[in-house]
Motif scaffolding. Structure first.
Motif, PDB file in Angstrom:
ATOM      1  N   TYR A  45       5.171  15.423   0.582  1.00 43.37           N
ATOM      2  CA  TYR A  45       5.276  15.261  -0.771  1.00 43.37           C
ATOM      3  C   TYR A  45       4.885  13.794  -1.242  1.00 43.37           C
ATOM      4  N   THR A  46       5.520  12.799  -0.492  1.00 40.87           N
ATOM      5  CA  THR A  46       5.664  11.337  -0.949  1.00 40.87           C
ATOM      6  C   THR A  46       4.416  10.884  -0.149  1.00 40.87           C
ATOM      7  N   ALA A  47       4.096  11.449   0.937  1.00 45.34           N
ATOM      8  CA  ALA A  47       2.367  11.022   1.454  1.00 45.34           C
ATOM      9  C   ALA A  47       1.356  11.208   0.404  1.00 45.34           C
ATOM     10  N   GLY A  48       1.623  12.502   0.021  1.00 46.58           N
ATOM     11  CA  GLY A  48       0.464  13.116  -0.892  1.00 46.58           C
ATOM     12  C   GLY A  48       0.340  12.134  -2.391  1.00 46.58           C
ATOM     13  N   ASN A  49       1.532  11.635  -2.666  1.00 40.09           N
ATOM     14  CA  ASN A  49       1.626  10.758  -3.982  1.00 40.09           C
ATOM     15  C   ASN A  49       1.093   9.414  -3.456  1.00 40.09           C
ATOM     16  N   ARG A  50       1.323   8.822  -2.428  1.00 41.36           N
ATOM     17  CA  ARG A  50       0.927   7.436  -2.004  1.00 41.36           C
ATOM     18  C   ARG A  50      -0.618   7.832  -1.943  1.00 41.36           C
ATOM     19  N   GLN A  51      -1.182   8.781  -1.349  1.00 41.29           N
ATOM     20  CA  GLN A  51      -2.520   8.907  -1.097  1.00 41.29           C
ATOM     21  C   GLN A  51      -3.316   9.076  -2.449  1.00 41.29           C
ATOM     22  N   ALA A  52      -2.688   9.751  -3.183  1.00 38.48           N
ATOM     23  CA  ALA A  52      -3.276   9.864  -4.801  1.00 38.48           C
ATOM     24  C   ALA A  52      -3.202   8.363  -5.367  1.00 38.48           C
ATOM     25  N   LEU A  53      -2.325   7.552  -5.222  1.00 35.33           N
ATOM     26  CA  LEU A  53      -2.343   6.268  -5.670  1.00 35.33           C
ATOM     27  C   LEU A  53      -3.546   5.318  -4.965  1.00 35.33           C
ATOM     28  N   GLU A  54      -3.591   5.515  -3.966  1.00 33.85           N
ATOM     29  CA  GLU A  54      -4.634   4.626  -3.119  1.00 33.85           C
ATOM     30  C   GLU A  54      -6.139   5.265  -3.584  1.00 33.85           C
ATOM     31  N   GLY A  55      -6.154   6.377  -3.691  1.00 35.65           N
ATOM     32  CA  GLY A  55      -7.308   7.236  -4.122  1.00 35.65           C
ATOM     33  C   GLY A  55      -7.861   6.701  -5.551  1.00 35.65           C
ATOM     34  N   LEU A  56      -6.899   6.316  -6.291  1.00 35.80           N
ATOM     35  CA  LEU A  56      -7.146   5.896  -7.519  1.00 35.80           C
ATOM     36  C   LEU A  56      -7.598   4.211  -7.662  1.00 35.80           C
ATOM     37  N   GLY A  57      -7.315   3.786  -6.446  1.00 35.99           N
ATOM     38  CA  GLY A  57      -7.881   2.365  -6.171  1.00 35.99           C
ATOM     39  C   GLY A  57      -6.624   1.260  -6.615  1.00 35.99           C
ATOM     40  N   PHE A  58      -5.475   1.894  -6.652  1.00 33.49           N
ATOM     41  CA  PHE A  58      -4.249   0.784  -6.458  1.00 33.49           C
ATOM     42  C   PHE A  58      -4.218   0.442  -5.203  1.00 33.49           C
ATOM     43  N   ALA A  59      -3.673  -1.081  -5.120  1.00 30.89           N
ATOM     44  CA  ALA A  59      -3.143  -1.485  -3.710  1.00 30.89           C
ATOM     45  C   ALA A  59      -1.880  -1.242  -3.550  1.00 30.89           C
ATOM     46  N   VAL A  60      -1.528  -0.393  -2.776  1.00 30.08           N
ATOM     47  CA  VAL A  60      -0.048   0.299  -2.391  1.00 30.08           C
ATOM     48  C   VAL A  60       0.817  -0.578  -1.609  1.00 30.08           C
ATOM     49  N   VAL A  61       1.907  -1.051  -1.924  1.00 26.17           N
ATOM     50  CA  VAL A  61       2.841  -1.620  -0.933  1.00 26.17           C
ATOM     51  C   VAL A  61       4.131  -0.871  -1.037  1.00 26.17           C
ATOM     52  N   GLU A  62       4.583  -0.402   0.188  1.00 27.06           N
ATOM     53  CA  GLU A  62       5.692   0.525   0.306  1.00 27.06           C
ATOM     54  C   GLU A  62       6.847  -0.362   0.625  1.00 27.06           C
ATOM     55  N   LEU A  63       7.875  -0.087  -0.365  1.00 34.08           N
ATOM     56  CA  LEU A  63       9.102  -0.726  -0.125  1.00 34.08           C
ATOM     57  C   LEU A  63      10.209   0.425  -0.103  1.00 34.08           C
ATOM     58  N   GLU A  64      10.869   0.283   1.119  1.00 33.76           N
ATOM     59  CA  GLU A  64      12.001   1.264   1.419  1.00 33.76           C
ATOM     60  C   GLU A  64      13.340   0.476   1.000  1.00 33.76           C
ATOM     61  N   LEU A  65      14.190   0.954  -0.121  1.00 33.44           N
ATOM     62  CA  LEU A  65      15.031   0.162  -0.442  1.00 33.44           C
ATOM     63  C   LEU A  65      16.340   0.281   0.362  1.00 33.44           C
ATOM     64  N   SER A  66      16.519   1.327   1.028  1.00 33.98           N
ATOM     65  CA  SER A  66      17.586   1.649   1.994  1.00 33.98           C
ATOM     66  C   SER A  66      17.637   0.521   3.304  1.00 33.98           C
ATOM     67  N   THR A  67      16.463   0.175   3.554  1.00 30.57           N
ATOM     68  CA  THR A  67      16.256  -0.974   4.670  1.00 30.57           C
ATOM     69  C   THR A  67      16.052  -2.282   4.404  1.00 30.57           C
ATOM     70  N   ALA A  68      15.473  -2.344   3.179  1.00 26.36           N
ATOM     71  CA  ALA A  68      15.110  -3.881   2.590  1.00 26.36           C
ATOM     72  C   ALA A  68      16.026  -4.815   2.520  1.00 26.36           C
ATOM     73  N   THR A  69      16.025  -6.005   2.602  1.00 26.35           N
ATOM     74  CA  THR A  69      17.010  -6.820   2.140  1.00 26.35           C
ATOM     75  C   THR A  69      16.984  -7.070   0.908  1.00 26.35           C
ATOM     76  N   PRO A  70      18.027  -7.718   0.050  1.00 25.93           N
ATOM     77  CA  PRO A  70      17.757  -8.209  -1.332  1.00 25.93           C
ATOM     78  C   PRO A  70      16.725  -8.969  -1.597  1.00 25.93           C
ATOM     79  N   SER A  71      16.393 -10.143  -0.701  1.00 26.62           N
ATOM     80  CA  SER A  71      15.588 -10.929  -0.910  1.00 26.62           C
ATOM     81  C   SER A  71      13.875 -10.233  -0.954  1.00 26.62           C
ATOM     82  N   GLU A  72      13.882  -9.224   0.192  1.00 28.53           N
ATOM     83  CA  GLU A  72      12.504  -8.585   0.383  1.00 28.53           C
ATOM     84  C   GLU A  72      12.388  -7.708  -0.898  1.00 28.53           C
ATOM     85  N   ILE A  73      13.472  -7.235  -1.494  1.00 27.92           N
ATOM     86  CA  ILE A  73      13.437  -6.388  -2.722  1.00 27.92           C
ATOM     87  C   ILE A  73      12.788  -7.202  -3.889  1.00 27.92           C
ATOM     88  N   GLU A  74      13.522  -8.261  -4.024  1.00 27.33           N
ATOM     89  CA  GLU A  74      13.013  -9.212  -5.195  1.00 27.33           C
ATOM     90  C   GLU A  74      11.653  -9.940  -4.906  1.00 27.33           C
TER      91      GLU A  74
END
Length: 87
Positions: A45-74
Protein backbone atom coordinates in the motif's frame (compact mmCIF):
# COMPACT_ATOMS: atom_id res chain seq x y z
CA UNK A 1 -3.71 23.90 1.32
CA UNK A 2 -4.36 20.45 2.73
CA UNK A 3 -5.37 17.49 0.62
CA UNK A 4 -6.83 14.43 2.31
CA UNK A 5 -7.13 11.07 0.57
CA UNK A 6 -8.30 7.72 1.89
CA UNK A 7 -6.61 5.86 -0.98
CA UNK A 8 -4.16 8.13 -2.77
CA UNK A 9 -3.05 5.72 -5.49
CA UNK A 10 -6.63 5.62 -6.82
CA UNK A 11 -7.04 9.42 -6.71
CA UNK A 12 -3.85 10.59 -8.38
CA UNK A 13 -5.74 11.93 -11.40
CA UNK A 14 -7.24 14.61 -9.14
CA UNK A 15 -3.90 16.06 -8.03
CA UNK A 16 -3.01 17.85 -11.30
CA UNK A 17 -6.52 19.30 -11.36
CA UNK A 18 -5.94 20.88 -7.95
CA UNK A 19 -2.23 21.70 -8.16
CA UNK A 20 -1.69 22.13 -11.89
CA UNK A 21 1.90 21.57 -13.02
CA UNK A 22 3.32 22.53 -9.64
CA UNK A 23 3.93 18.85 -8.84
CA UNK A 24 7.00 18.53 -11.08
CA UNK A 25 10.11 18.82 -8.94
CA UNK A 26 8.17 19.65 -5.79
CA UNK A 27 9.91 17.99 -2.84
CA UNK A 28 7.55 15.81 -0.83
CA UNK A 29 8.59 14.18 2.41
CA UNK A 30 6.96 10.77 2.44
CA UNK A 31 6.30 9.62 6.02
CA UNK A 32 5.13 5.98 6.16
CA UNK A 33 5.35 5.67 9.96
CA UNK A 34 1.59 5.46 10.55
CA UNK A 35 1.46 2.25 8.51
CA UNK A 36 3.70 0.53 11.04
CA UNK A 37 0.87 0.46 13.57
CA UNK A 38 -1.42 -1.56 11.31
CA UNK A 39 -2.04 -5.21 12.14
CA UNK A 40 -1.51 -6.19 8.49
CA UNK A 41 1.49 -5.65 6.20
CA UNK A 42 1.04 -2.25 4.56
CA UNK A 43 4.26 -2.27 2.50
CA UNK A 44 2.47 -2.76 -0.85
CA UNK A 45 0.00 0.00 0.00
CA UNK A 46 2.69 2.50 0.97
CA UNK A 47 4.86 1.52 -2.01
CA UNK A 48 1.90 2.17 -4.32
CA UNK A 49 1.34 5.60 -2.84
CA UNK A 50 5.02 6.48 -3.11
CA UNK A 51 5.10 5.34 -6.75
CA UNK A 52 1.99 7.40 -7.46
CA UNK A 53 3.70 10.52 -6.06
CA UNK A 54 6.80 9.86 -8.15
CA UNK A 55 4.62 9.28 -11.22
CA UNK A 56 3.18 12.76 -10.78
CA UNK A 57 6.66 14.24 -10.85
CA UNK A 58 7.15 14.85 -7.15
CA UNK A 59 10.69 14.53 -5.79
CA UNK A 60 10.03 12.08 -2.94
CA UNK A 61 12.20 11.92 0.18
CA UNK A 62 11.28 9.20 2.66
CA UNK A 63 11.38 9.96 6.38
CA UNK A 64 10.76 7.15 8.84
CA UNK A 65 9.99 8.94 12.09
CA UNK A 66 10.55 5.91 14.29
CA UNK A 67 14.23 5.68 13.31
CA UNK A 68 15.18 9.28 12.49
CA UNK A 69 16.84 11.60 14.97
CA UNK A 70 15.07 14.81 15.98
CA UNK A 71 17.59 16.86 13.97
CA UNK A 72 17.06 14.67 10.87
CA UNK A 73 13.32 15.13 11.20
CA UNK A 74 13.59 18.89 11.57
CA UNK A 75 16.03 19.29 8.69
CA UNK A 76 14.06 17.07 6.31
CA UNK A 77 10.70 18.69 7.05
CA UNK A 78 12.13 22.20 6.93
CA UNK A 79 13.53 21.61 3.43
CA UNK A 80 10.29 20.10 2.11
CA UNK A 81 7.63 21.73 -0.01
CA UNK A 82 4.99 19.29 1.21
CA UNK A 83 4.44 16.36 3.56
CA UNK A 84 2.72 13.10 2.69
CA UNK A 85 1.78 11.06 5.75
CA UNK A 86 0.88 7.53 4.84
CA UNK A 87 -0.68 4.63 6.64
Amino acid sequence: MMLLFSHFAQATSLVPTVLGNSTVGTQVVFIPTAALAEAVDMSEYTAGNRQALEGLGFAVVELELSTATPSEIEQTITQADALFIDG
